[in-house]
Motif scaffolding. Structure first.
Motif, PDB file in Angstrom:
ATOM      1  N   ILE A  11       2.804  -2.752  -6.359  1.00 30.08           N
ATOM      2  CA  ILE A  11       2.099  -3.529  -5.650  1.00 30.08           C
ATOM      3  C   ILE A  11       0.614  -3.373  -6.081  1.00 30.08           C
ATOM      4  O   ILE A  11       0.136  -2.140  -6.558  1.00 30.08           O
ATOM      5  N   TYR A  12      -0.155  -4.363  -6.573  1.00 28.53           N
ATOM      6  CA  TYR A  12      -1.546  -4.354  -6.692  1.00 28.53           C
ATOM      7  C   TYR A  12      -2.251  -4.983  -5.502  1.00 28.53           C
ATOM      8  O   TYR A  12      -2.304  -6.156  -5.499  1.00 28.53           O
ATOM      9  N   PRO A  13      -3.070  -4.075  -4.727  1.00 34.03           N
ATOM     10  CA  PRO A  13      -3.440  -4.805  -3.499  1.00 34.03           C
ATOM     11  C   PRO A  13      -4.956  -4.910  -3.801  1.00 34.03           C
ATOM     12  O   PRO A  13      -5.658  -4.209  -4.331  1.00 34.03           O
ATOM     13  N   GLY A  14      -5.554  -5.804  -3.070  1.00 41.21           N
ATOM     14  CA  GLY A  14      -6.873  -6.036  -2.961  1.00 41.21           C
ATOM     15  C   GLY A  14      -7.343  -7.121  -2.263  1.00 41.21           C
ATOM     16  O   GLY A  14      -6.546  -7.891  -1.706  1.00 41.21           O
ATOM     17  N   THR A  15      -8.627  -7.395  -2.082  1.00 36.64           N
ATOM     18  CA  THR A  15      -9.251  -8.512  -1.408  1.00 36.64           C
ATOM     19  C   THR A  15      -9.087  -9.902  -2.156  1.00 36.64           C
ATOM     20  O   THR A  15      -8.805 -10.888  -1.667  1.00 36.64           O
ATOM     21  N   PHE A  16      -9.626  -9.770  -3.448  1.00 38.36           N
ATOM     22  CA  PHE A  16      -9.423 -10.904  -4.388  1.00 38.36           C
ATOM     23  C   PHE A  16     -10.368 -11.837  -3.865  1.00 38.36           C
ATOM     24  O   PHE A  16     -10.117 -13.125  -3.865  1.00 38.36           O
ATOM     25  N   ASP A  17     -11.509 -11.574  -3.570  1.00 40.06           N
ATOM     26  CA  ASP A  17     -12.593 -12.554  -3.010  1.00 40.06           C
ATOM     27  C   ASP A  17     -13.743 -12.849  -3.846  1.00 40.06           C
ATOM     28  O   ASP A  17     -14.918 -12.112  -3.532  1.00 40.06           O
ATOM     29  N   VAL A  39       1.234  -8.870  -5.891  1.00 39.82           N
ATOM     30  CA  VAL A  39      -0.306  -9.059  -5.855  1.00 39.82           C
ATOM     31  C   VAL A  39      -0.500  -9.347  -4.327  1.00 39.82           C
ATOM     32  O   VAL A  39       0.102 -10.175  -3.895  1.00 39.82           O
ATOM     33  N   ALA A  40      -0.896  -7.999  -3.546  1.00 37.40           N
ATOM     34  CA  ALA A  40      -0.914  -8.153  -2.271  1.00 37.40           C
ATOM     35  C   ALA A  40      -2.419  -8.525  -1.956  1.00 37.40           C
ATOM     36  O   ALA A  40      -3.461  -7.660  -2.046  1.00 37.40           O
ATOM     37  N   VAL A  41      -2.725  -9.615  -1.251  1.00 43.10           N
ATOM     38  CA  VAL A  41      -4.060 -10.049  -0.790  1.00 43.10           C
ATOM     39  C   VAL A  41      -4.142  -9.563   0.562  1.00 43.10           C
ATOM     40  O   VAL A  41      -3.599  -9.985   1.566  1.00 43.10           O
ATOM     41  N   ALA A  42      -5.268  -8.667   0.792  1.00 39.96           N
ATOM     42  CA  ALA A  42      -5.442  -8.014   1.968  1.00 39.96           C
ATOM     43  C   ALA A  42      -6.333  -9.063   2.780  1.00 39.96           C
ATOM     44  O   ALA A  42      -7.319  -9.718   2.303  1.00 39.96           O
ATOM     45  N   LEU A  83      -1.034  -1.646   7.299  1.00 41.40           N
ATOM     46  CA  LEU A  83      -1.346  -0.359   6.329  1.00 41.40           C
ATOM     47  C   LEU A  83      -0.638  -0.708   4.997  1.00 41.40           C
ATOM     48  O   LEU A  83       0.448  -1.255   5.007  1.00 41.40           O
ATOM     49  N   LEU A  84      -1.453  -0.308   4.108  1.00 42.27           N
ATOM     50  CA  LEU A  84      -0.844  -0.654   2.591  1.00 42.27           C
ATOM     51  C   LEU A  84       0.783   0.131   2.369  1.00 42.27           C
ATOM     52  O   LEU A  84       1.417  -0.558   1.890  1.00 42.27           O
ATOM     53  N   MET A  85       0.773   1.228   2.969  1.00 44.50           N
ATOM     54  CA  MET A  85       2.041   2.032   2.891  1.00 44.50           C
ATOM     55  C   MET A  85       3.255   1.555   3.643  1.00 44.50           C
ATOM     56  O   MET A  85       4.183   1.410   3.182  1.00 44.50           O
ATOM     57  N   HIS A  86       2.711   0.901   4.914  1.00 44.40           N
ATOM     58  CA  HIS A  86       3.770  -0.043   5.534  1.00 44.40           C
ATOM     59  C   HIS A  86       4.287  -1.347   4.913  1.00 44.40           C
ATOM     60  O   HIS A  86       5.481  -1.270   4.616  1.00 44.40           O
ATOM     61  N   ASN A 116      -2.809   7.926   1.447  1.00 45.08           N
ATOM     62  CA  ASN A 116      -1.679   6.964   1.164  1.00 45.08           C
ATOM     63  C   ASN A 116      -0.404   8.030   0.788  1.00 45.08           C
ATOM     64  O   ASN A 116       0.605   7.949   1.455  1.00 45.08           O
ATOM     65  N   ALA A 117      -0.825   9.002   0.260  1.00 46.17           N
ATOM     66  CA  ALA A 117       0.304   9.987  -0.063  1.00 46.17           C
ATOM     67  C   ALA A 117       0.689  10.857   1.140  1.00 46.17           C
ATOM     68  O   ALA A 117       2.079  11.205   1.314  1.00 46.17           O
TER      69      ALA A 117
END
Length: 179
Positions: A11-17, A39-42, A83-86, A116-117
């Motif tokens: 997963i590559y998370p971010g706002t991408f804004d 690509v996880a858009v938050a 949550l990113l981990m969820h 996160n860990a």
């Protein structure tokens, strides 16, 4: 419990804004590390994004069309507001991909990876150093430079630049509030 190999899904998370050339660099390079990439858009309303969640997802999807077909086929774009981990567990991902531009990024990302860990020891964080040509690019700077009339063409794709130019014009004409 025995250690297992990292998942083939990352997963590559971010706002991408908005999505920048720097983001696309990390996406391309992440595909060398994982078999599939989300690509996880938050949603991230606390950051006051310029673009809606749906617009940001659309921008990323459009940018993925610039990848070679075999790479684009290995990438999904999804939004999340948990949550990113969820989200990682929900997606069956074992790796979080993060790009680092500078020491200041590392301090924040190091703390985030540690938290996160603690939340999930089965998901690893992998850091990729930004490529030399894009290491100074941030969405925040792109918006600031563009809003003040500077040339952002070297930081974003032509299609993202066109969309940003329209948005900045709308802001100047009072059709949209500043973010």
């Amino acid at each position: 419990m025995e250690d297992q190999a990292l998942s083939g899904k990352g997963i590559y998370p971010g706002t991408f804004d908005p999505v920048t050339n720097g983001h696309m660099d990390i996406i391309r390079r992440s595909l060398r590390v994982v078999d599939k990439l989300v690509v996880a858009v938050a949603a991230n309303p606390g950051k006051g994004p310029m673009f809606s969640l749906e617009e940001r997802v659309s921008l990323v999807l459009a940018e993925l069309q610039t990848l070679p077909p075999d790479q684009a086929a290995r990438v999904e774009v999804k939004s999340f507001d948990t949550l990113l981990m969820h989200f990682a567990v929900e997606q069956g991902a074992g790796v979080i991909m993060r790009g680092l531009r500078a020491v200041s990024d590392f301090e924040y990302e190091f703390q985030m990876a540690g938290m996160n860990a603690r939340l999930n020891t089965q998901v690893e964080t992998v850091f990729l150093m930004a490529s030399e040509k894009v290491q100074f690019i941030s969405s925040r700077f792109v918006k600031e430079i563009g809003r003040l009339g500077g040339d952002i063409s070297q930081f974003v794709s032509p299609q993202v630049k066109k969309i940003l130019d329209v948005r900045f014009e709308e802001e100047r004409n009072g059709l949209r509030p500043l973010d």
